[in-house]
Design a protein around this motif. Structure first.
Motif, short mmCIF file in Angstrom:
data_model
loop_
_atom_site.label_atom_id
_atom_site.label_comp_id
_atom_site.label_asym_id
_atom_site.label_seq_id
_atom_site.Cartn_x
_atom_site.Cartn_y
_atom_site.Cartn_z
N UNK A 202 -11.06 -4.27 -9.30
CA UNK A 202 -10.77 -3.07 -8.51
C UNK A 202 -10.03 -3.41 -7.22
N UNK A 203 -10.52 -4.39 -6.47
CA UNK A 203 -9.86 -4.75 -5.22
C UNK A 203 -8.46 -5.28 -5.44
N UNK A 204 -8.30 -6.11 -6.46
CA UNK A 204 -6.98 -6.66 -6.79
C UNK A 204 -6.02 -5.53 -7.17
N UNK A 205 -6.49 -4.58 -7.98
CA UNK A 205 -5.64 -3.46 -8.40
C UNK A 205 -5.22 -2.62 -7.19
N UNK A 206 -6.17 -2.30 -6.32
CA UNK A 206 -5.86 -1.47 -5.15
C UNK A 206 -4.82 -2.13 -4.26
N UNK A 208 -2.60 -4.53 -4.98
CA UNK A 208 -1.30 -4.65 -5.64
C UNK A 208 -0.59 -3.31 -5.77
N UNK A 209 -1.34 -2.24 -6.01
CA UNK A 209 -0.70 -0.92 -6.12
C UNK A 209 -0.20 -0.42 -4.77
N UNK A 336 4.39 1.37 -13.19
CA UNK A 336 3.16 1.02 -13.90
C UNK A 336 2.57 -0.29 -13.40
N UNK A 337 1.26 -0.32 -13.24
CA UNK A 337 0.59 -1.54 -12.82
C UNK A 337 0.02 -2.25 -14.05
N UNK A 338 0.49 -3.46 -14.30
CA UNK A 338 0.08 -4.23 -15.49
C UNK A 338 -0.81 -5.40 -15.06
#
Length: 397
Positions: A202-206, A208-209, A336-338
């Protein structure tokens, strides 16, 4: 240990009655007593093997080894603990079947692996998809699930994530795990294990987005769909810290207050049709969408020219119908986030940045609940029914 095994072999061949076997065990016990007393130099003794009755084969080898230990001048040290360890772990026996908590034996860590004592594990939608066989369909069975956790390595607090944990290899929903050294990220001072356990996915996704894809600045008007989720709540806090105007969205009125606490200036409640009119007045420059389905079309209609839509999930549905003419005439970017395609270097850099954001206070981690390991099925059910605000964690200790 090797010697004890050979003594056991002697006992097995003789039925436990040979005098030399009993003597060998006594000699071994004497050595252990001296080890327990602390490091010292063992005295030289003459080989006791000369005084024993003649024996052959394995019995002679075991007795001679005991005598050799007694006479050889050695600096004795305390024996290391065995490298095998029994731990409780969440196991996937077959895709679609209920998860079970079992005792599993961890072998000695292999080349390039380390053993980590684990405290908290993060629960994410991708873990549920994994258990259903929708991702990593070729993974070994049975296997331990879990793609992110926090614990200690040699007494130091660490985050464990990446390297296809829980998919292509055993994961980290266990009391301890053998993991690739590349999956370890040390925690900076001031970051707790509970917060760290939410950073691997979750933290990594937030981060990077918000930073890598949308590049949110203070002049942006941000919309965060699904703002009560694990990633959404972190995006709200990050974009607020960047100085942007932030609107959140949820389908549950009871979650509005929490989204406001995370930093949203305003919170919309409802489905695509219910929020479309308010979105048009807002004209966001950046939108974060973990939902998909019917939410995409009103987003495209409402976005300001040159706006960016970041898609990082489809929890409402993978199919969407939208007006392509609006998309190109406004010059919108659909990004898109991959996360599953990140390189090892990209993942490490993102995790270090996410942990630093937590340390600085710019990224707030909202933990909804910490559940016992045996309640992992309940965690999945709560995710499916959207009865979570922030992150769910498993207590792995």
């Amino acid at each position: 240990e090797s010697f004890l095994q050979r003594v056991s072999s002697v006992k097995g061949q003789s039925g436990g009655g040979l005098p030399e076997a009993r003597w060998a065990r006594k000699a071994y016990a004497t050595v252990l007593q001296r080890v327990a007393a602390g490091p010292r130099r063992a005295p030289c003794r003459r080989s006791a093997a000369r005084t024993l009755p003649p024996v052959r084969g394995a019995r002679r080898a075991a007795v001679t080894e005991a005598a050799t230990v007694q006479r050889r001048p050695l600096l004795l040290e305390r024996p290391a603990m065995t490298s095998s360890q029994s731990v409780r772990a969440v196991r996937l026996l077959a895709p679609g079947e209920p998860l079970v908590v079992q005792e599993v034996v961890l072998p000695e860590p292999g080349p390039g692996e380390v053993r980590v004592r684990l405290r908290y594990g993060g629960v994410n939608p991708i873990d549920r998809y994994n258990a259903e066989g929708r991702v990593f369909p070729g993974g070994q069975l049975p296997r331990t699930l879990g793609g992110e956790a926090a614990g200690e390595l040699d007494g130091r607090p660490v985050l464990v994530a990446g390297e296809q944990l829980g998919g292509a290899r055993d994961g980290v929903w266990a009391q301890a795990a053998n993991v690739p050294a590349e999956a370890i990220t040390p925690l900076p001072g001031g970051v707790g294990l509970r917060e760290a356990a939410a950073m691997g996915i979750a933290g990594l996704t937030a981060v990077n987005c918000v930073r890598g894809l949308a590049r949110v600045g203070s002049d942006d008007r941000v919309l965060v769909l699904g703002a009560s989720g694990g990633v959404g709540s972190m995006i709200v806090s990050l974009t607020r810290a960047a100085g942007a105007t932030v609107w959140g969205h949820t389908g549950s009125p009871e979650k509005v207050a929490g989204i406001g606490d995370d930093g949203a200036d305003r919170v919309l409640v409802g489905g695509p049709g219910e929020i479309a009119a308010e979105l048009a007045d807002y004209a966001p420059t950046v939108a974060f969408d973990p939902l998909g389905d019917g939410f995409v079309a009103p987003l495209v209609e409402a976005m300001a020219p040159g706006g960016r839509i970041v898609s990082f999930g489809v929890s409402a549905g993978a199919q969407a119908t939208l007006n392509l003419q609006q998309l190109y005439r406004k010059g919108l970017s659909l990004l898109g986030y991959a996360g599953l395609r990140l390189t090892r270097e990209q993942r490490r850099a993102g995790l270090e940045e996410a942990l630093e954001e937590v340390r600085s206070g710019r990224l707030r981690v909202r933990v909804d609940d910490v559940l016992e390991l045996k309640r992992v099925g309940e965690a999945f059910q709560r995710l499916a029914e959207r009865r979570v605000q922030g992150k769910l964690l498993l207590d792995l200790s």
